[in-house]
Design an enzyme around this catalytic site. Structure first.
Site, PDB file in Angstrom:
ATOM      1  NE  ARG A  15       4.328  36.662   5.618  1.00 32.65           N
ATOM      2  CZ  ARG A  15       3.334  36.684   6.506  1.00 32.65           C
ATOM      3  NH1 ARG A  15       3.064  35.624   7.238  1.00 32.65           N
ATOM      4  NH2 ARG A  15       2.605  37.769   6.663  1.00 32.65           N
ATOM      5  N   GLY A 138      -1.795  43.355  14.183  1.00 32.25           N
ATOM      6  CA  GLY A 138      -1.596  44.447  15.134  1.00 32.25           C
ATOM      7  C   GLY A 138      -2.583  44.291  16.291  1.00 32.25           C
ATOM      8  CE  LYS A 349     -17.363  23.919 -33.673  1.00 31.84           C
ATOM      9  NZ  LYS A 349     -16.587  24.361 -34.826  1.00 31.84           N
ATOM     10  CE1 TYR A 364     -16.614  17.628 -32.823  1.00 33.78           C
ATOM     11  CE2 TYR A 364     -16.380  17.266 -35.184  1.00 33.78           C
ATOM     12  CZ  TYR A 364     -16.396  18.116 -34.089  1.00 33.78           C
ATOM     13  OH  TYR A 364     -16.206  19.462 -34.268  1.00 33.78           O
TER      14      TYR A 364
HETATM   15  C1  UD1 Z   1      -1.333  45.636   8.679  1.00 31.54           C
HETATM   16  C2  UD1 Z   1      -1.508  46.490   9.955  1.00 31.54           C
HETATM   17  C3  UD1 Z   1      -1.861  45.575  11.115  1.00 31.54           C
HETATM   18  C4  UD1 Z   1      -3.109  44.792  10.776  1.00 31.54           C
HETATM   19  C5  UD1 Z   1      -2.955  44.041   9.471  1.00 31.54           C
HETATM   20  C6  UD1 Z   1      -4.278  43.460   9.019  1.00 31.54           C
HETATM   21  C7  UD1 Z   1      -0.007  48.379   9.710  1.00 31.54           C
HETATM   22  C8  UD1 Z   1       1.277  48.989  10.138  1.00 31.54           C
HETATM   23  N1  UD1 Z   1      -0.290  47.187  10.200  1.00 31.54           N
HETATM   24  O1  UD1 Z   1      -0.227  44.758   8.928  1.00 31.54           O
HETATM   25  O2  UD1 Z   1      -2.054  46.332  12.290  1.00 31.54           O
HETATM   26  O3  UD1 Z   1      -3.383  43.884  11.839  1.00 31.54           O
HETATM   27  O4  UD1 Z   1      -2.534  44.943   8.417  1.00 31.54           O
HETATM   28  O5  UD1 Z   1      -4.077  42.621   7.911  1.00 31.54           O
HETATM   29  O6  UD1 Z   1      -0.733  49.011   8.976  1.00 31.54           O
HETATM   30  N2  UD1 Z   1       0.863  47.877   1.433  1.00 31.54           N
HETATM   31  C9  UD1 Z   1       1.126  48.828   0.477  1.00 31.54           C
HETATM   32  N3  UD1 Z   1       2.288  49.526   0.569  1.00 31.54           N
HETATM   33  C10 UD1 Z   1       3.158  49.366   1.581  1.00 31.54           C
HETATM   34  C11 UD1 Z   1       2.886  48.385   2.560  1.00 31.54           C
HETATM   35  C12 UD1 Z   1       1.712  47.655   2.467  1.00 31.54           C
HETATM   36  O7  UD1 Z   1       0.355  49.029  -0.452  1.00 31.54           O
HETATM   37  O8  UD1 Z   1       4.180  50.067   1.587  1.00 31.54           O
HETATM   38  C13 UD1 Z   1      -0.399  47.114   1.336  1.00 31.54           C
HETATM   39  C14 UD1 Z   1      -0.162  45.628   1.141  1.00 31.54           C
HETATM   40  O9  UD1 Z   1      -0.178  45.295  -0.244  1.00 31.54           O
HETATM   41  C15 UD1 Z   1      -1.359  45.013   1.864  1.00 31.54           C
HETATM   42  C16 UD1 Z   1      -1.718  46.028   2.925  1.00 31.54           C
HETATM   43  O10 UD1 Z   1      -1.100  47.249   2.543  1.00 31.54           O
HETATM   44  O11 UD1 Z   1      -2.476  44.842   1.029  1.00 31.54           O
HETATM   45  C17 UD1 Z   1      -1.244  45.614   4.301  1.00 31.54           C
HETATM   46  O12 UD1 Z   1       0.150  45.495   4.291  1.00 31.54           O
HETATM   47  P1  UD1 Z   1       0.917  44.366   5.073  1.00 31.54           P
HETATM   48  O13 UD1 Z   1       2.371  44.591   4.918  1.00 31.54           O
HETATM   49  O14 UD1 Z   1       0.378  43.029   4.716  1.00 31.54           O
HETATM   50  O15 UD1 Z   1       0.508  44.766   6.580  1.00 31.54           O
HETATM   51  P2  UD1 Z   1       0.505  43.838   7.806  1.00 31.54           P
HETATM   52  O16 UD1 Z   1       1.900  43.617   8.289  1.00 31.54           O
HETATM   53  O17 UD1 Z   1      -0.313  42.643   7.503  1.00 31.54           O
END
Ligand code: UD1
Ligand code: CA
Length: 462
Positions: A15, A138, A349, A364
């Site tokens: 996004r 969440g 400079k 300058y």
């Molecule tokens: C997650 C939480 C949600 C919480 C929110 C807070 C879960 C299932 N959900 O949702 O409850 O409210 O964060 O911001 O955990 N990432 C990885 N690998 C992956 C997926 C994600 O490294 O396979 C990292 C992303 O880069 C990010 C973080 O984990 O920094 C959170 O991932 P994101 O997909 O943004 O989770 P949310 O849907 O926001």
């Protein structure tokens, strides 16, 4: 007790609609992941592990100087899978897990969460906040005020979506809990992902001590998923610093338009006009004034200094009571002396400009050492760059008067107490006390003007 941080930074950040990996987007001039790493280090966390995936090479390059080792998550199968990628077997003690896209988490927050976890002797804690508009976070489901589970917005019923308490994505957990339960997490949900939030259910089922720690600081939940949220995070960072400067006695005419990076220090009684940008390791002393549209980077500005509107200043030292601008450009390795004056459209400079010296207009000066109480006339130029593509130095002693429209053909030296006549091209040493002039004598040809000036005949225009 050893504490390790695991930062989840493997996601793509679709996004953001940007080619840059999400966690490298800058907030207040620093990549957001670097901010969280710094906060961890300031909170005395001994080890920081960063889980990378999308754009891993670029992320690794940025993290290298921060000595935060990276762990590759080959496929982005969800937050639990990301944690699993951080070589869990080698973890001991307690672990704090945070999302790499929550750039506003401060060292004090981290210390706080860890100390609550210890005091309550928990096995697993999740940090929560209450938000008026909980959006895609969440939801924290409680029964009799006790945490029951976390339900992702996508999987939640209309009733659950009404819950205002949300998961910040920050967890404190014993390493042994991760060892045992992370491998048990399944992906039976709408996104077919391995949810870290399922660790709550698993831990509760196994009678571990699990608690939701409700934080009053909603900034810890400021996740960055879009450019709008990124800009909002940057605004908060600037606002936070400007507010702390105001609390320490700095006067801001328009705090909401002042962009002052956190590393910048400003003394009490200084006045900052609207639209000022200061970055890097800049320091401003007390009772100084910085007028609108000035950009100042990595510079040290003394007390009672005036920086007038539209000045661009980089890696420069400006001593007490000096004045600069409007519209001055001071480039790296420049020092402006005590009570010196640098006026409009002056560029310098690599110049050492002595105490009480003046360069009022259109000049300058490059690669020059200029003594005290020197007057540099309008339109003066140091010709420092020669046809051999090398730079040469101009040295001017104390109390020298340089007339307007002078050129110094470097390398050249002007000794103290001398005068350079207006329009001179200085090519050789001017001895102390001398008057240097290189003008062609003026010739007046009587009556010649008539020969060149045609009488005006066109009636409509001239
Ligand atoms: C997650 C939480 C949600 C919480 C929110 C807070 C879960 C299932 N959900 O949702 O409850 O409210 O964060 O911001 O955990 N990432 C990885 N690998 C992956 C997926 C994600 O490294 O396979 C990292 C992303 O880069 C990010 C973080 O984990 O920094 C959170 O991932 P994101 O997909 O943004 O989770 P949310 O849907 O926001
Ligand atoms: Ca997120």
């Amino acid at each position: 007790m050893k504490t390790t941080a695991i930062l989840l930074a493997g996601g793509q950040g679709t996004r953001m609609k940007s080619p840059l990996p999400k966690v490298l987007h800058p907030v207040g001039g620093k990549p957001m992941i670097a901010r969280i790493i710094e906060s961890c280090k300031q909170a005395e966390i001994s080890e920081v592990r960063v889980v990378v995936g999308h754009g891993q090479n670029l992320v690794k390059t940025v993290l290298e100087p921060l000595s935060a080792p990276t762990y590759l998550q080959a496929n982005q199968l969800g937050t639990a899978d990301a944690v699993k990628s951080a070589d869990l077997g080698t973890l001991e003690g307690e672990v704090i897990i945070m999302n790499g896209d929550h750039p506003l988490i401060q060292p004090a927050d981290i210390r706080h969460f860890i100390s609550d976890f210890r005091e309550q002797k928990l096995d697993l804690a999740v940090v929560t906040v209450e938000l008026p508009d909980p959006g895609s976070f969440g939801r924290i489901v409680r029964k009799d005020n006790r945490l029951v589970s976390i339900v992702e917005a996508k999987d939640a019923s209309a009733e659950t979506l009404k819950i205002k308490e949300i998961n910040t994505g920050i967890y404190v957990v014993k390493a042994e809990v991760l060892h045992k339960y992370i491998p048990q997490i399944q992906n039976n949900n709408s996104k077919k992902e391995y949810y870290l939030t399922d660790l709550i259910d698993l831990s509760l089922k196994n009678n571990l001590k699990v608690q939701a720690l409700l934080s009053k600081n909603t900034d810890v939940a400021h996740g960055v998923n879009t450019q709008v949220e990124l800009a909002a995070a940057t605004q908060k960072v600037f606002k936070r610093h400007v507010t702390s400067l105001m609390e320490a006695g700095v006067i801001f005419i328009s705090p909401e338009t002042s962009y002052i990076e956190e590393g910048v220090l400003i003394g009490a009684g200084s006045v900052i006009y609207p639209n000022v940008f200061m970055r890097g390791k800049t320091v401003v002393g007390a009772f100084s004034v910085v007028e609108s549209n000035s950009f100042i980077s990595d510079s040290v500005i003394g007390e009672s200094v005036q920086i007038k509107a539209g000045s661009y200043i980089e890696q420069t030292i400006i001593k007490n009571k000096a004045s600069v601008g409007p519209y001055a450009r001071l480039r790296p390795e420049t020092t402006i002396g005590d009570s010196a004056h640098v006026g409009n459209f002056v560029e310098m400079k690599k110049v050492s400009f002595g105490n009480k010296s003046k360069a009022g207009h259109l000049t300058y000066l490059g690669d020059a050492e200029i003594g005290e109480e020197v007057n540099i006339g309008c339109g003066t130029i140091t010709c420092n760059y020669a046809a051999d593509k090398k730079k040469y130095k101009t040295t001017i002693g104390d109390r020298v008067f340089v007339g307007s429209d002078t050129q110094f053909i470097a390398p050249v030296t002007v000794e103290s107490d001398s005068i350079i006549a207006s329009g001179t091209t200085v090519t050789k040493t001017v001895p102390s006390g001398a008057l240097a002039l290189s003008r062609t004598p003026q010739v007046n040809k009587e009556g010649y003007a008539k020969k060149f000036l045609k009488p005006v005949t066109n009636k409509s225009e001239s």
